[in-house]
Design a protein around this motif. Structure first.
Motif, PDB file in Angstrom:
ATOM      1  N   ALA A 115      11.003   5.988 -12.488  1.00  0.00           N
ATOM      2  CA  ALA A 115       9.780   6.560 -13.052  1.00  0.00           C
ATOM      3  C   ALA A 115       8.519   6.130 -12.304  1.00  0.00           C
ATOM      4  O   ALA A 115       7.459   6.743 -12.467  1.00  0.00           O
ATOM      5  CB  ALA A 115       9.654   6.185 -14.524  1.00  0.00           C
ATOM      6  N   ARG A 116       8.634   5.115 -11.469  1.00  0.00           N
ATOM      7  CA  ARG A 116       7.454   4.594 -10.766  1.00  0.00           C
ATOM      8  C   ARG A 116       7.541   4.821  -9.263  1.00  0.00           C
ATOM      9  O   ARG A 116       6.843   4.175  -8.479  1.00  0.00           O
ATOM     10  CB  ARG A 116       7.290   3.098 -11.072  1.00  0.00           C
ATOM     11  N   SER A 117       8.376   5.763  -8.846  1.00  0.00           N
ATOM     12  CA  SER A 117       8.651   5.952  -7.419  1.00  0.00           C
ATOM     13  C   SER A 117       7.426   6.350  -6.610  1.00  0.00           C
ATOM     14  O   SER A 117       7.347   6.067  -5.419  1.00  0.00           O
ATOM     15  CB  SER A 117       9.749   7.007  -7.229  1.00  0.00           C
ATOM     16  N   GLY A 118       6.450   7.012  -7.241  1.00  0.00           N
ATOM     17  CA  GLY A 118       5.281   7.462  -6.502  1.00  0.00           C
ATOM     18  C   GLY A 118       4.114   6.496  -6.501  1.00  0.00           C
ATOM     19  O   GLY A 118       3.111   6.726  -5.815  1.00  0.00           O
ATOM     20  N   GLU A 119       4.221   5.395  -7.229  1.00  0.00           N
ATOM     21  CA  GLU A 119       3.130   4.427  -7.308  1.00  0.00           C
ATOM     22  C   GLU A 119       3.150   3.461  -6.124  1.00  0.00           C
ATOM     23  O   GLU A 119       4.215   3.148  -5.591  1.00  0.00           O
ATOM     24  CB  GLU A 119       3.240   3.621  -8.602  1.00  0.00           C
ATOM     25  N   ALA A 140       3.512   0.093  -4.290  1.00  0.00           N
ATOM     26  CA  ALA A 140       4.340  -1.057  -4.663  1.00  0.00           C
ATOM     27  C   ALA A 140       3.512  -2.202  -5.212  1.00  0.00           C
ATOM     28  O   ALA A 140       3.972  -2.955  -6.073  1.00  0.00           O
ATOM     29  CB  ALA A 140       5.148  -1.517  -3.454  1.00  0.00           C
ATOM     30  N   ALA A 141       2.280  -2.336  -4.735  1.00  0.00           N
ATOM     31  CA  ALA A 141       1.414  -3.427  -5.180  1.00  0.00           C
ATOM     32  C   ALA A 141       1.045  -3.310  -6.649  1.00  0.00           C
ATOM     33  O   ALA A 141       0.631  -4.295  -7.263  1.00  0.00           O
ATOM     34  CB  ALA A 141       0.152  -3.481  -4.325  1.00  0.00           C
ATOM     35  N   HIS A 142       1.194  -2.106  -7.234  1.00  0.00           N
ATOM     36  CA  HIS A 142       0.838  -1.914  -8.638  1.00  0.00           C
ATOM     37  C   HIS A 142       1.934  -2.394  -9.584  1.00  0.00           C
ATOM     38  O   HIS A 142       1.698  -2.495 -10.798  1.00  0.00           O
ATOM     39  CB  HIS A 142       0.555  -0.437  -8.909  1.00  0.00           C
ATOM     40  N   LEU A 143       3.115  -2.676  -9.066  1.00  0.00           N
ATOM     41  CA  LEU A 143       4.214  -3.122  -9.912  1.00  0.00           C
ATOM     42  C   LEU A 143       4.016  -4.585 -10.302  1.00  0.00           C
ATOM     43  O   LEU A 143       3.550  -5.393  -9.496  1.00  0.00           O
ATOM     44  CB  LEU A 143       5.554  -2.992  -9.185  1.00  0.00           C
ATOM     45  N   PRO A 144       4.391  -4.957 -11.515  1.00  0.00           N
ATOM     46  CA  PRO A 144       4.395  -6.380 -11.877  1.00  0.00           C
ATOM     47  C   PRO A 144       5.453  -7.120 -11.067  1.00  0.00           C
ATOM     48  O   PRO A 144       6.374  -6.506 -10.478  1.00  0.00           O
ATOM     49  CB  PRO A 144       4.738  -6.370 -13.369  1.00  0.00           C
ATOM     50  N   HIS A 145       5.348  -8.432 -11.066  1.00  0.00           N
ATOM     51  CA  HIS A 145       6.208  -9.248 -10.214  1.00  0.00           C
ATOM     52  C   HIS A 145       7.697  -8.966 -10.428  1.00  0.00           C
ATOM     53  O   HIS A 145       8.458  -8.818  -9.464  1.00  0.00           O
ATOM     54  CB  HIS A 145       5.928 -10.736 -10.468  1.00  0.00           C
ATOM     55  N   LEU A 184      12.868  -6.180  -8.290  1.00  0.00           N
ATOM     56  CA  LEU A 184      13.858  -5.111  -8.381  1.00  0.00           C
ATOM     57  C   LEU A 184      13.701  -4.117  -7.237  1.00  0.00           C
ATOM     58  O   LEU A 184      14.695  -3.601  -6.706  1.00  0.00           O
ATOM     59  CB  LEU A 184      13.733  -4.399  -9.721  1.00  0.00           C
ATOM     60  N   LEU A 185      12.468  -3.852  -6.835  1.00  0.00           N
ATOM     61  CA  LEU A 185      12.220  -2.945  -5.714  1.00  0.00           C
ATOM     62  C   LEU A 185      12.801  -3.513  -4.422  1.00  0.00           C
ATOM     63  O   LEU A 185      13.433  -2.791  -3.643  1.00  0.00           O
ATOM     64  CB  LEU A 185      10.719  -2.695  -5.567  1.00  0.00           C
ATOM     65  N   HIS A 194       0.811  -1.217   0.000  1.00  0.00           N
ATOM     66  CA  HIS A 194       0.000   0.000   0.000  1.00  0.00           C
ATOM     67  C   HIS A 194       0.844   1.267   0.000  1.00  0.00           C
ATOM     68  O   HIS A 194       0.332   2.352  -0.267  1.00  0.00           O
ATOM     69  CB  HIS A 194      -0.916   0.006   1.233  1.00  0.00           C
ATOM     70  N   LEU A 195       2.135   1.133   0.295  1.00  0.00           N
ATOM     71  CA  LEU A 195       3.016   2.298   0.339  1.00  0.00           C
ATOM     72  C   LEU A 195       3.641   2.557  -1.027  1.00  0.00           C
ATOM     73  O   LEU A 195       3.845   1.630  -1.815  1.00  0.00           O
ATOM     74  CB  LEU A 195       4.128   2.090   1.366  1.00  0.00           C
ATOM     75  N   PRO A 196       3.990   3.815  -1.310  1.00  0.00           N
ATOM     76  CA  PRO A 196       4.664   4.112  -2.576  1.00  0.00           C
ATOM     77  C   PRO A 196       6.000   3.383  -2.691  1.00  0.00           C
ATOM     78  O   PRO A 196       6.623   3.022  -1.685  1.00  0.00           O
ATOM     79  CB  PRO A 196       4.880   5.630  -2.515  1.00  0.00           C
ATOM     80  N   VAL A 197       6.430   3.194  -3.913  1.00  0.00           N
ATOM     81  CA  VAL A 197       7.705   2.551  -4.195  1.00  0.00           C
ATOM     82  C   VAL A 197       8.836   3.246  -3.433  1.00  0.00           C
ATOM     83  O   VAL A 197       9.677   2.597  -2.813  1.00  0.00           O
ATOM     84  CB  VAL A 197       7.966   2.561  -5.712  1.00  0.00           C
ATOM     85  N   MET A 198       8.868   4.591  -3.477  1.00  0.00           N
ATOM     86  CA  MET A 198       9.913   5.337  -2.788  1.00  0.00           C
ATOM     87  C   MET A 198       9.939   5.032  -1.294  1.00  0.00           C
ATOM     88  O   MET A 198      11.008   4.817  -0.704  1.00  0.00           O
ATOM     89  CB  MET A 198       9.708   6.840  -3.006  1.00  0.00           C
ATOM     90  N   ASP A 199       8.767   4.993  -0.656  1.00  0.00           N
ATOM     91  CA  ASP A 199       8.715   4.735   0.782  1.00  0.00           C
ATOM     92  C   ASP A 199       9.221   3.340   1.119  1.00  0.00           C
ATOM     93  O   ASP A 199       9.855   3.134   2.163  1.00  0.00           O
ATOM     94  CB  ASP A 199       7.284   4.907   1.294  1.00  0.00           C
ATOM     95  N   ASN A 200       8.943   2.365   0.253  1.00  0.00           N
ATOM     96  CA  ASN A 200       9.448   1.014   0.483  1.00  0.00           C
ATOM     97  C   ASN A 200      10.968   0.990   0.527  1.00  0.00           C
ATOM     98  O   ASN A 200      11.563   0.314   1.361  1.00  0.00           O
ATOM     99  CB  ASN A 200       8.939   0.073  -0.608  1.00  0.00           C
ATOM    100  N   VAL A 201      11.601   1.745  -0.377  1.00  0.00           N
ATOM    101  CA  VAL A 201      13.054   1.785  -0.381  1.00  0.00           C
ATOM    102  C   VAL A 201      13.584   2.530   0.844  1.00  0.00           C
ATOM    103  O   VAL A 201      14.522   2.086   1.506  1.00  0.00           O
ATOM    104  CB  VAL A 201      13.586   2.441  -1.669  1.00  0.00           C
TER     105      VAL A 201
END
Length: 261
Positions: A146-150, A152-157, A162-163, A95-102
């Motif tokens: 380019a997907r840092s604000g999306e 994480a669940a929206h990313l393909p496997h 990579l995340l 549920h968190l953005p890609v950036m927050d996960n990192v």
């Protein structure tokens, strides 16, 4: 432990009641080296990784890493001494953005206390700025900027893999443990992952990897450790392991042993 060893596992054993999952396994990983661990299902590979990363306790033996007895270092403290890992099943905060996960992977390295964080003091804001900057670097490194604000669940496997890798690297580990990072990836994704891992290693990070994709691991690794029924049955270069009769019998099979990796 040899003078060049970053990680040294000596007579590592793990028992679950009457079952010995890892039996008297010894091996080393040198600084900046890429070492693979292979073996059939149930060989003890994941249990070995759990021992190395502190998610399971040793029954006997010793694990030394970068001068530290890892039996005295809890799992949550291992990134601070230079060891991080990824998992066979991706573990992200969907549920968190890609950036927050990192960024979450780097908070263990911040030095500010709870009160300073609550008050948002200038030094806390500066830590956050540096952490975001480093997170941006690693997202760009793996190809996800380019997907840092999306979410994480929206990313393909493949991109979730990579995340998780970017999150592990934000701590700048000396050793990266990878548990089947190519599982479920298509050919293009596997090729991109291979290049990313090569680039990470070129920056000086040693890699210890469990993987079933033989073409992938034979090309990536300098040395390979082979487990069967919890015991180490072989160790050597990819060429030595591929031609070892014990390995052929236990895992690779004759056809794989002669494959042009």
């Amino acid at each position: 432990m040899s003078s060049n060893a970053l990680l040294s596992a000596t007579n590592v054993t793990k028992r679950f009641g009457g079952l010995t999952a890892v039996n008297d396994v010894s091996f080393e990983v040198n600084a900046k080296q890429v070492v693979g661990v292979i073996g059939p299902n149930g060989a003890g590979k994941s249990t070995l990784f759990n021992l190395l990363s502190g998610l399971a306790s040793l029954s006997s033996g010793q694990i030394l890493f970068n001068g530290h007895d890892m039996g005295k270092v809890p799992a949550h403290g291992r990134s601070a001494v230079g060891m991080t890992r990824t998992f066979q099943i991706v573990r992200l905060f969907g549920h968190l953005p890609v950036m927050d996960n990192v960024m979450l992977g780097g908070h263990s390295g911040t030095t500010q206390g709870f009160l300073a964080s609550m008050l948002r003091l200038p030094r806390v804001l500066e830590d956050d700025r540096k952490l975001r900057e480093t997170s941006t670097y690693w997202l760009d490194f793996v190809g996800l900027a380019a997907r840092s604000g999306e979410p994480a669940a929206h990313l393909p496997h493949g991109q979730q893999r990579l995340l998780e890798l970017a999150r592990a690297m934000i701590a700048r580990p000396k050793l990266l443990l990878l548990d089947e990072p190519a599982a479920g990836l298509n050919g293009s994704e596997t090729g991109h992952l291979f290049e990313v891992l090569r680039a990470i290693n070129a920056q000086g990070t040693a890699i210890l990897i469990v993987e079933h994709d033989m073409k992938f691991i034979m090309k990536l690794c300098e040395r390979i450790v082979v487990l069967d029924h919890g015991a180490r049955i072989a160790e050597g270069t990819p060429e030595e392991v591929r031609s070892n009769p014990l390995v052929v019998e236990a895992y690779l099979g004759k056809k794989a042993a002669h494959a042009p990796y």
